[in-house]
Design a protein around this motif. Structure first.
Motif, short mmCIF file in Angstrom:
data_model
loop_
_atom_site.label_atom_id
_atom_site.label_comp_id
_atom_site.label_asym_id
_atom_site.label_seq_id
_atom_site.Cartn_x
_atom_site.Cartn_y
_atom_site.Cartn_z
N LYS A 112 0.86 -1.19 0.00
CA LYS A 112 0.00 0.00 0.00
C LYS A 112 0.89 1.23 0.00
N TYR A 113 0.52 2.22 -0.78
CA TYR A 113 1.28 3.46 -0.89
C TYR A 113 1.35 4.13 0.48
N ALA A 114 2.51 4.68 0.82
CA ALA A 114 2.73 5.17 2.19
C ALA A 114 1.83 6.36 2.55
N ASN A 115 1.46 7.19 1.53
CA ASN A 115 0.69 8.39 1.88
C ASN A 115 -0.79 8.29 1.51
N ASN A 116 -1.34 7.12 1.63
CA ASN A 116 -2.78 6.98 1.39
C ASN A 116 -3.56 7.74 2.44
N PRO A 117 -4.76 8.27 2.15
CA PRO A 117 -5.41 8.20 0.84
C PRO A 117 -4.84 9.26 -0.12
N ILE A 118 -5.06 9.01 -1.42
CA ILE A 118 -4.57 9.98 -2.40
C ILE A 118 -5.69 10.92 -2.88
N LEU A 119 -6.92 10.58 -2.58
CA LEU A 119 -8.05 11.44 -2.97
C LEU A 119 -9.14 11.26 -1.92
N THR A 120 -9.57 12.36 -1.32
CA THR A 120 -10.49 12.19 -0.18
C THR A 120 -11.91 12.59 -0.56
N HIS A 121 -12.80 12.30 0.35
CA HIS A 121 -14.23 12.43 0.05
C HIS A 121 -14.72 13.85 0.31
N PHE A 122 -16.00 14.01 0.10
CA PHE A 122 -16.64 15.32 0.25
C PHE A 122 -17.37 15.35 1.58
N GLU A 123 -17.32 16.48 2.23
CA GLU A 123 -17.92 16.63 3.57
C GLU A 123 -19.30 15.98 3.69
#
Ligand code: FRU
Length: 600
Positions: A245-256
């Motif tokens: 797994k990529y170390a800096n996950n998440p790469i794209l986050t959700h909406f409020e």
């Protein structure tokens, strides 16, 4: 004498090796604690299909390792599941089970073992469709081709036969027909369960993650956990054998205000030299498009969906790709697949698609927004997406779908596993009547499975006619091909049945311009009210209908007109359908070129 001594020493040694470390069970106020040393391969746990769900926290050397949800046996043992200990060999494991009063059956039977034996060949285990080795499966995931191998990951519950503990199970194939099971690719972690997603080859090493000679495989998936649904990355530098797994996950986050944001499908867009991601805003019923230069940092580009196509359920598992139009040299279109649940043509889950254009940022639908196009008209074709990186020399667009429906998937009457995939299908853009449609047809590799062929003389069916010779030893995995000339009839049909009186009925109504499959008397049907069904599909009125029907123990896939109309339905007969009857109404039907193949 010397021989006897060696034998005794050896026997003592082997006995010592076999002395398995026991699981120490301690009952505490609100539950139970299991402790053991991970010297064996598995912790085998007895499960009960419909028992309540319980949380299971696993610590390794006193650190948090993972959390799972299981259905431990309380009244009876329906099946066993293995907690795989191979990655934590010889470590001290503690399992905390909360609210665990009355679970003596589970606690008395849980054990360590070096093998996991279970009944693989249960009656509804498909012969030529992919199914998980054991446990629950839903969507196909991470489908990529690399170095002669097709990868198929899938939504997998490694600890039960109902949906939970979403992980990526993994299998590989060289021919899309024979699959080899591989170790689980991705397990849940503190960011959450591993939901659906895709995989690609990072040909230009845009992520910089490549570490050796092999190109890096990138897997984009949704983490569904305490922070809602966020997008993450994992990669493999050893041809998909192991995934990090990529170390800096998440790469794209959700909406409020809308945590439902999932199922990233990524592809390389050659014209703009960027990665493109299509992803579902499920509750909003929209597909969002993102782009990225490095495969890690993503920018929002556009959104498609408002007022478009079928809106009867949430949108999930999108895919976007360009395809040539068959028979029109130089013409191509972009196809956006968007799976929908519920709201399918016969209820529940289904795959819809749009045909249009894509300029690297925006998808434009060529049809009227109210037009609805279905890839498959049966009840059991969902989460369908296509393989990435199939070589240009092959040139095919290859898809696979989950052969079930969220209406009843958790209840189908299998035991050690639940559900299978459709056969791998080749997609084509073809003209059906006035319309351009996305046809899907079994990949040609499937023909390799034809091991026995029964060829029939042409039949003129005046009323009804039973075909005598079927396959000699029919194990329920076979294929029928035929041409139905029903130009003088109103209805032409065929029934597959068995000695128990169970049957499925497939018919074409010329006056209505519809094809049907009726599974209401197909065998076991009472496990869920939504299961009994007659599915339908519009068909053109024409002189001859070319039918190809794949039957595999617990499924029927009907391809009409080389896949321009498709219908996939699962069935649970208590004995294979091993007899065939044709019938006609309102005039005679001619059955031509009838062949039955045993598939193995
Ligand atoms: C579709 C789906 C996906 C999700 C996955 C979870 O069947 O609901 O949207 O990622 O299943 O298992």
């Amino acid at each position: 004498m010397k021989g006897i001594v060696i034998f005794l020493v050896l026997a003592a040694f082997l006995t010592a090796c076999n002395t398995k470390t026991e699981v120490v069970v301690k009952k505490v106020d609100d539950g139970a604690v299991l402790s053991f040393s991970a010297d064996s391969k598995y912790l085998l746990m007895p499960m009960e299909d419909t028992a309540p769900e319980k949380r299971m926290e696993v610590e390794v050397d006193h650190d948090h390792f993972n959390t799972f949800v299981i259905r431990p046996a309380i009244n009876r043992i329906d099946y066993w599941v293995p907690l795989d200990l191979s990655g934590i060999h010889q470590k001290a494991v503690t399992v905390f089970l909360k609210e665990f009063q009355g679970y003596e059956l589970f606690l008395d039977n849980v054990k360590l073992a070096n093998s996991f034996d279970y009944e693989y060949d249960e009656p509804h285990r498909p012969a030529f469709h992919f199914s998980p080795p054991y446990g629950w499966m839903n969507d196909p995931n991470g489908m990529v081709y690399y170095d002669g191998v097709y990868h198929l990951a899938y939504q997998f519950n490694p600890l039960g036969t109902r949906w939970q503990n979403m992980s990526w199970g993994h299998a590989t194939s060289k021919d899309l027909v024979t699959w080899e099971h591989q170790p689980v690719a991705l397990y849940p972690d503190t960011l959450g369960a591993i939901f659906s997603g895709s995989a690609v080859v990072d040909i230009h090493n845009t992520t910089g993650l490549q570490s050796g000679e092999e190109k890096t495989l990138l897997a984009y998936f949704t983490h569904a956990g305490p922070n809602g649904q966020v997008q993450s990355l994992a990669y493999s530098n050893d041809k998909g054998k192991t995934w990090t797994k990529y170390a800096n996950n998440p790469i794209l986050t959700h909406f409020e205000n809308d945590p439902d944001f999932r199922d990233p499908k990524v592809f390389w867009h050659a014209e703009t030299e960027r990665w493109v991601m299509v992803i579902a805003r499920s509750l909003k019923k929209e597909i969002e498009i993102y782009s990225s230069e490095n495969g890690i940092d993503w920018q929002f580009e556009s959104s498609f969906g408002q007022g478009q196509g079928a809106q009867g359920g949430i949108w999930e598992c999108p895919d976007l790709f360009e395809m040539a139009v068959e028979g029109e040299a130089g013409e191509s279109r972009w196809v956006l697949i968007c799976n929908l649940n519920p709201g399918g043509p016969s209820g529940g889950s289904a795959a819809q698609y749009f045909i249009g254009d894509f300029d690297g940022r925006v998808f434009t639908n060529h049809a009227k927004p109210s037009d609805i196009k279905w890839m498959d008209w049966g009840k059991d074709h969902y989460a369908t997406v296509t393989w990435s990186d199939v070589p240009e020399s092959d040139g095919r667009r290859l898809a696979i779908g989950w052969m079930s429906n969220w209406e009843y998937a958790n209840d189908v009457p299998t035991k050690n596993f639940r559900s299978a995939m459709t056969v791998a299908r080749e997609l084509k853009l073809v003209t059906k009547g006035e319309e351009l449609v996305l046809a899907s047809y079994p990949v040609e590799e499937l023909e390799k499975l034809r091991v026995e062929e029964v060829v029939f003389d042409n039949l003129v069916v005046e009323n009804e006619q039973v075909v005598d010779s079927f396959l000699g030893q029919n194990n329920g995995a076979y294929e029928l091909t035929m041409m139905l000339d029903a130009s003088d009839a109103d209805v032409a049909g065929l029934t597959l049945f068995n000695s128990k009186g169970e049957s499925i009925d497939i018919s074409i109504s010329l006056s209505k311009g519809e094809m049907y499959m009726d599974r209401s008397n197909s065998g076991l049907t009472d496990f869920n009210d939504r299961f009994k069904a007659v599915t339908f599909a519009p068909v053109e009125k024409k002189e001859k209908y070319e039918l190809r029907i794949l039957v595999d123990k617990a499924s029927v896939e009907i391809f009409e007109g080389k896949g321009s109309t498709v219908m996939t339905n699962v069935v649970f007969p208590t004995e294979p359908y091993n007899r065939l009857k044709f019938y006609t109404k309102g005039g005679a039907t001619l059955v031509q070129d009838l062949k039955i193949y045993r598939l193995n």
